[in-house]
Design a protein around this motif. Sequence first.
Motif, mmCIF file in Angstrom:
data_model
loop_
_atom_site.group_PDB
_atom_site.id
_atom_site.type_symbol
_atom_site.label_atom_id
_atom_site.label_comp_id
_atom_site.label_asym_id
_atom_site.label_seq_id
_atom_site.Cartn_x
_atom_site.Cartn_y
_atom_site.Cartn_z
ATOM 1 N N LYS A 69 0.830 -1.203 0.000
ATOM 2 C CA LYS A 69 0.000 0.000 0.000
ATOM 3 C C LYS A 69 0.867 1.257 0.000
ATOM 4 C CE LYS A 69 -3.755 2.257 2.529
ATOM 5 N NZ LYS A 69 -4.579 2.266 3.773
ATOM 6 N N ALA A 70 1.990 1.211 0.720
ATOM 7 C CA ALA A 70 2.873 2.384 0.789
ATOM 8 C C ALA A 70 3.697 2.556 -0.478
ATOM 9 C CB ALA A 70 3.796 2.257 2.002
ATOM 10 N N LEU A 71 3.978 1.450 -1.199
ATOM 11 C CA LEU A 71 4.866 1.513 -2.360
ATOM 12 C C LEU A 71 4.218 0.917 -3.601
ATOM 13 C CD1 LEU A 71 8.070 0.390 -0.453
ATOM 14 C CD2 LEU A 71 7.682 2.671 -1.395
ATOM 15 N N ARG A 72 2.939 1.155 -3.751
ATOM 16 C CA ARG A 72 2.207 0.542 -4.859
ATOM 17 C C ARG A 72 2.774 0.953 -6.209
ATOM 18 N NH1 ARG A 72 -4.109 1.526 -4.819
ATOM 19 N NH2 ARG A 72 -3.775 0.375 -2.865
ATOM 20 N N ASP A 73 2.995 2.231 -6.408
ATOM 21 C CA ASP A 73 3.482 2.715 -7.703
ATOM 22 C C ASP A 73 4.883 2.198 -7.996
ATOM 23 O OD1 ASP A 73 1.112 4.106 -8.007
ATOM 24 O OD2 ASP A 73 1.932 5.964 -7.155
ATOM 25 N N GLU A 74 5.740 2.167 -6.987
ATOM 26 C CA GLU A 74 7.114 1.717 -7.188
ATOM 27 C C GLU A 74 7.193 0.226 -7.500
ATOM 28 O OE1 GLU A 74 6.038 3.587 -4.794
ATOM 29 O OE2 GLU A 74 7.116 5.490 -5.001
ATOM 30 N N LEU A 75 6.236 -0.563 -6.959
ATOM 31 C CA LEU A 75 6.257 -2.014 -7.154
ATOM 32 C C LEU A 75 5.481 -2.462 -8.397
ATOM 33 C CD1 LEU A 75 5.712 -3.207 -3.472
ATOM 34 C CD2 LEU A 75 7.794 -3.484 -4.830
ATOM 35 N N THR A 76 4.820 -1.536 -9.071
ATOM 36 C CA THR A 76 4.004 -1.906 -10.226
ATOM 37 C C THR A 76 4.772 -2.659 -11.309
ATOM 38 O OG1 THR A 76 2.509 -0.035 -9.853
ATOM 39 C CG2 THR A 76 2.543 -0.974 -12.069
ATOM 40 N N PRO A 77 6.030 -2.316 -11.638
ATOM 41 C CA PRO A 77 6.736 -3.034 -12.715
ATOM 42 C C PRO A 77 6.856 -4.538 -12.507
ATOM 43 C CG PRO A 77 7.887 -1.001 -12.179
ATOM 44 C CD PRO A 77 6.830 -1.171 -11.142
ATOM 45 N N ILE A 78 6.900 -5.014 -11.271
ATOM 46 C CA ILE A 78 7.055 -6.461 -11.048
ATOM 47 C C ILE A 78 5.731 -7.132 -10.685
ATOM 48 C CG2 ILE A 78 9.478 -6.329 -10.387
ATOM 49 C CD1 ILE A 78 8.609 -6.450 -7.480
ATOM 50 N N ARG A 79 4.643 -6.402 -10.679
ATOM 51 C CA ARG A 79 3.292 -6.936 -10.449
ATOM 52 C C ARG A 79 3.249 -7.893 -9.244
ATOM 53 N NH1 ARG A 79 1.988 -9.030 -16.431
ATOM 54 N NH2 ARG A 79 4.144 -9.752 -16.156
ATOM 55 N N PRO A 80 3.496 -7.368 -8.056
ATOM 56 C CA PRO A 80 3.583 -8.239 -6.873
ATOM 57 C C PRO A 80 2.261 -8.899 -6.483
ATOM 58 C CG PRO A 80 3.597 -5.932 -6.208
ATOM 59 C CD PRO A 80 3.689 -5.945 -7.711
ATOM 60 N N VAL A 81 1.128 -8.272 -6.814
ATOM 61 C CA VAL A 81 -0.160 -8.846 -6.421
ATOM 62 C C VAL A 81 -0.375 -10.190 -7.105
ATOM 63 C CG1 VAL A 81 -2.655 -8.522 -6.458
ATOM 64 C CG2 VAL A 81 -1.160 -6.585 -5.954
ATOM 65 N N GLY A 82 -0.128 -10.259 -8.395
ATOM 66 C CA GLY A 82 -0.277 -11.514 -9.122
ATOM 67 C C GLY A 82 0.665 -12.588 -8.613
ATOM 68 N N LYS A 83 1.895 -12.210 -8.311
ATOM 69 C CA LYS A 83 2.868 -13.177 -7.794
ATOM 70 C C LYS A 83 2.448 -13.694 -6.425
ATOM 71 C CE LYS A 83 6.934 -11.428 -10.275
ATOM 72 N NZ LYS A 83 6.205 -10.618 -11.250
ATOM 73 N N CYS A 84 1.939 -12.790 -5.594
ATOM 74 C CA CYS A 84 1.491 -13.209 -4.263
ATOM 75 C C CYS A 84 0.289 -14.150 -4.368
ATOM 76 C CB CYS A 84 1.138 -11.981 -3.428
ATOM 77 S SG CYS A 84 0.775 -12.354 -1.703
ATOM 78 N N LYS A 85 -0.604 -13.886 -5.314
ATOM 79 C CA LYS A 85 -1.755 -14.766 -5.512
ATOM 80 C C LYS A 85 -1.313 -16.149 -5.958
ATOM 81 C CE LYS A 85 -5.218 -11.216 -6.604
ATOM 82 N NZ LYS A 85 -6.108 -10.658 -7.651
ATOM 83 N N CYS A 86 -0.281 -16.201 -6.793
ATOM 84 C CA CYS A 86 0.240 -17.503 -7.230
ATOM 85 C C CYS A 86 0.788 -18.288 -6.048
ATOM 86 C CB CYS A 86 1.333 -17.300 -8.271
ATOM 87 S SG CYS A 86 0.730 -16.739 -9.879
ATOM 88 N N LEU A 87 1.516 -17.596 -5.166
ATOM 89 C CA LEU A 87 2.063 -18.267 -3.985
ATOM 90 C C LEU A 87 0.948 -18.818 -3.105
ATOM 91 C CD1 LEU A 87 4.971 -15.881 -2.888
ATOM 92 C CD2 LEU A 87 5.134 -18.021 -4.151
#
Length: 260
Positions: A230-248
Motif C-alpha cells: 500500500k505504501a509503495l504501490r506505484d514503485e512495485l508496479t513493474p514487477i506486479r507483486p499482487v499476481g505473484k502473491c496470488k500464485c504463492l
Amino acid sequence: MPCTCAEWRRWIRPLVLVLYALLLVAVVPLCVWELQKDKVGTHSKAWFIAGVFVFLTIPISLWGILQHMVHYTQPELQKPIIRILWMVPIYSLDSWLALRYPSLAIYVDTCRECYEAYVIYNFLVFLLNFLSNQYPSLVLMLEVQQQQPHLPPLCCCPPWPMGEVLLFRCKLGVLQYTVVRPVTTVIAICQLCGVYDEANFSFRNAWSYLVIVNNISQLFAMYCLVLLYKALRDELTPIRPVGKCKCLKSVFCCSFDKCV
C-alpha cells in the motif's frame, strides 16, 4: 580439455534431463506393476494418478530453477526467486508421500509448512531487493510521503513512521512468521505423545493452541506485506507483486491435503 567446475552451466541441464529420464524408466514400470497386483484399491489408483502429475510438475519447476542458475545475472533478485521456485517440487512431493503414507502425513506436512514461512519471507526479500536496486534512496523517498494509516481492524492504531521504521517493522513482521512456524514443529512431538488430536476444537488438546498461534502469526505477516504494498504501490508496479502473491497463496491452498 577436461570439463571443469567453472563450465557446469554447459552440462548441468543435459545431466538433469538424463537423470530424470532414467528415473522415469525405473519408477513408471514399478508403479504399473504395483497397480497390476491383485486387489488394487482406489487409494493406490489415486496415488498413481497423483504421481503422474508430480512427475510432470517437477521437471517444469526444476527447469525454471536451472534457467535462473545458468543465467545468474541479477543475484540479489534471482536468489529469492530460486528459493521460492523450490516450493513447487517440495509441495508436490510432500502431497504425494502424504497420500501414499497417511500415517506420515503430519510429519512431512510440518516440514512443508515451515518452508511456506520461508517462502513468504523470501518474497518480501525479493520486493525489498527490487526496490533497493531501482531506488537507492528508498528510505528518503518514503520519509517525504504521506503517512499510511493501518488497515481495518487496526485502523485505530497510530500509523507506523514512514521510512526506515516502516521497512524494518514490515520485515520484522514477516520474519516473525519464519521463526514462529518452525516452533510449531512441536506438532510432531504432540502427535507422538498422543495430545495433538487434530481437527478437534477443544482446548484440552495441543492442536487448538497451535492453530491459533500459527494463524495469528501468518495473518500478521501477510498484513505487513499488504501494508508495504500500500505504501509503495506505484514503485512495485513493474514487477506486479499482487499476481505473484496470488500464485504463492494458490500453491499453499491447492496443495492442502488430508488423507483419511
